[in-house]
Write an enzyme that holds these catalytic residues in place. Structure first.
Site, PDB file in Angstrom:
ATOM      1  N   ASP A 193       0.822  -1.204   0.000  1.00 57.50           N
ATOM      2  CA  ASP A 193       0.000   0.000   0.000  1.00 57.50           C
ATOM      3  C   ASP A 193       0.860   1.260   0.000  1.00 57.50           C
ATOM      4  O   ASP A 193       1.795   1.396   0.800  1.00 57.50           O
ATOM      5  CB  ASP A 193      -0.900   0.000   1.242  1.00 57.50           C
ATOM      6  CG  ASP A 193      -1.704   1.270   1.373  1.00 57.50           C
ATOM      7  OD1 ASP A 193      -2.609   1.465   0.548  1.00 57.50           O
ATOM      8  OD2 ASP A 193      -1.412   2.067   2.280  1.00 57.50           O
ATOM      9  N   GLU A 233       0.409  -1.272  -5.461  1.00 57.05           N
ATOM     10  CA  GLU A 233      -0.690  -0.330  -5.559  1.00 57.05           C
ATOM     11  C   GLU A 233      -0.130   1.045  -5.895  1.00 57.05           C
ATOM     12  O   GLU A 233       0.610   1.634  -5.100  1.00 57.05           O
ATOM     13  CB  GLU A 233      -1.466  -0.274  -4.235  1.00 57.05           C
ATOM     14  CG  GLU A 233      -2.691   0.616  -4.262  1.00 57.05           C
ATOM     15  CD  GLU A 233      -2.499   1.951  -3.563  1.00 57.05           C
ATOM     16  OE1 GLU A 233      -3.410   2.792  -3.670  1.00 57.05           O
ATOM     17  OE2 GLU A 233      -1.453   2.171  -2.927  1.00 57.05           O
TER      18      GLU A 233
END
Length: 490
Positions: A193, A233
């Site tokens: 992330d 991501e």
């Protein structure tokens, strides 16, 4: 990790019973529809200021949701994806609390990134303006330590999320400790992330730089050494997705959601077909997630053309607002305390006007595109915008983060659109053609999506202008044709 459809869900918003309820759904009413599940942050606390992406304790499952045994039980039957929050920690974490109390004498002092760590001689206006940030303003927050001294902490996202110094041994040790915990619980895939923001250096954008790619390669090696795969991501120009695909196991195809909407709004297949010709084959495909519908992923960047023109993007955004009867406008841009200004907050079902057939056509395109498809829990249940939740919280992204109680799920699963979507997912999971070669063709208003895996084939023609499809498939000499949604239900 298996090549099948994955669910994306919060542990508390689908059934209200935590991780064990998710496990029961996956092996019960959703049996056969999903081979994996992305469990959105379930750490302590799962309901912080950023819906779990700001945990105070990244090593502990919030006891209100279960424990690591709950994760391990799901991992026995499904490939589990968990989030490694690479860029930051909560300002209420024990580590930062200790640093606030003891300053440079804290054993965690090297773990956090300060302004002076990157700009020891100060920064020029040009250096500061070069820093890329998804939110307005500069990414620094003054923090007063217990001794009265002030430090300028690097805070890329919110003032309560303190950036890690990932180049320092303490920062790296923190991250590898989380990876060890994931591995011991049977996690199959680690979502990296916000990793694009992790590396900072003077004179750069501090986003997806050469140093970032080297860091991605290094953290990916740490993941791989623990027999897990990594999922990157990054929301940015599509060239970053292509470049990242070469240094990680999988990367999100964030260009697909806006391009599918563009195709369905305009009846033109050109932009979507062009992307599917060059999109990363080691992708994870989505139409909806816990965040909004990104538009930066199809736009231009400096001197690089986008997948859509600026005019097409403006029309796309207005199309979402029209289809949702203006609801998305109330949750997007500077409205509703938004953190990300490059996304439109709207459920995908509402972005298609609640039209079952067009929604299923969007899912058909997703599930026939190259990559491992993920379906967000709100999308699974074809949820409309949750205007009541938006009104209660005033947070834009909550328009697409509904809560479903167990009894509500039972009702939602009986809706024809949901039954047909589940049938489509089960078809995607069991047909062997998806392990073969993908090709895309067609003309201005049609897409032809094909898979060829020796004696197993799929050839689908999607007419965007008419909103219809014909899918021919074969397996070991057995052939069939599906041209209506009930054809996927067996």
């Amino acid at each position: 990790m298996r090549d099948g459809v994955h669910l994306i869900t919060y542990a508390d918003r689908l059934g209200g019973g935590g991780l064990d309820t998710i496990g029961e759904l996956l092996t019960g009413q959703l049996d056969g529809a999903f081979t994996g599940v992305h469990l959105l942050p379930f750490f302590t606390p799962f309901d912080g200021a950023d819906a779990g992406f700001d945990p105070t304790d990244h090593l502990t499952v919030d006891p209100r949701l279960g424990d690591w045994g709950s994760v391990a039980r799901i991992a026995r039957t499904h490939d589990v994806t968990a989030d490694l929050i690479v860029n930051h920690v909560s300002d209420e974490s024990p580590q930062f609390t200790d640093f606030r109390r003891h300053g440079d004498q804290s054993e965690y002092a090297g773990m956090f990134l300060e302004f002076d760590s990157v700009f020891p001689e100060g920064a020029t206006a040009d250096e500061l303006s070069a820093i890329y940030r998804p939110r307005p303003g500069l990414p620094f927050t003054p923090v007063t330590l217990d001794d009265g001294s002030q430090r300028r902490m690097w805070t890329t996202f919110t003032p309560h999320q303190i950036d890690l110094n990932v180049t320092h041994p303490q920062g790296r040790s923190y991250l590898t400790g989380v990876l060890d915990r994931f591995s011991s619980a049977g996690v199959a895939q680690v979502r990296l992330d916000a990793i694009g923001y992790a590396m900072k250096a003077p004179g750069t954008s501090c986003f997806m730089t050469d140093d970032t790619y080297r860091f991605i390669d290094g953290i990916g090696a740490e993941v791989s050494s623990r027999r897990m795969s990594s999922l990157l991501e990054v929301h940015s120009h599509y060239s970053h997705q292509q470049a990242a695909a070469a240094v990680t196991d999988r990367v999100y195809d964030f260009a697909l959601p806006p391009l599918v909407l563009h195709a369905l709004y305009t009846g033109s297949a050109d932009a979507l077909r062009a992307w599917l010709t060059i999109s990363p084959r080691n992708a994870v495909t989505v139409l909806d997630t816990h965040d909004g519908i990104g538009v930066i992923d199809v736009g231009q960047a400096e001197d690089m053309a986008g997948l859509l023109t600026a005019g097409q993007i403006d029309e796309l955004v207005e199309g979402i607002h029209r289809a949702s009867d203006g609801e998305s406008r109330l949750a997007t841009g500077e409205a509703a305390s938004n953190l990300d200004l490059y996304q439109v907050n709207c459920s995908y079902y509402s972005a298609l006007g609640g039209d079952d057939d067009r929604y299923l056509l969007a899912r058909l395109i997703q599930l026939l595109s190259p990559g491992i498809p993920q379906i967000y829990y709100a999308g699974l249940l074809a949820a409309r915008n949750d205007m009541e939740l938006l009104g209660d919280t005033g947070t834009g992204r909550d328009i697409n983060r509904p809560y479903f109680q167990r009894s509500e799920i039972d009702d939602e699963l009986q809706r024809p659109v949901v039954q047909r979507l589940l049938g489509l997912a089960r078809f995607r999971n069991r047909h062997p053609a998806f392990g073969g070669k993908f090709t895309v063709a067609g003309d201005e208003s049609t897409l032809r999506l094909s898979w060829d895996n020796e004696r197993a084939t799929i050839d689908a023609r999607v007419d965007l202008a008419e909103g219809t499809f014909t899918l021919r498939h074969s397996d070991q000499g057995l052939q069939g044709t599906i041209d209506n949604w009930d054809g996927f239900i067996t």
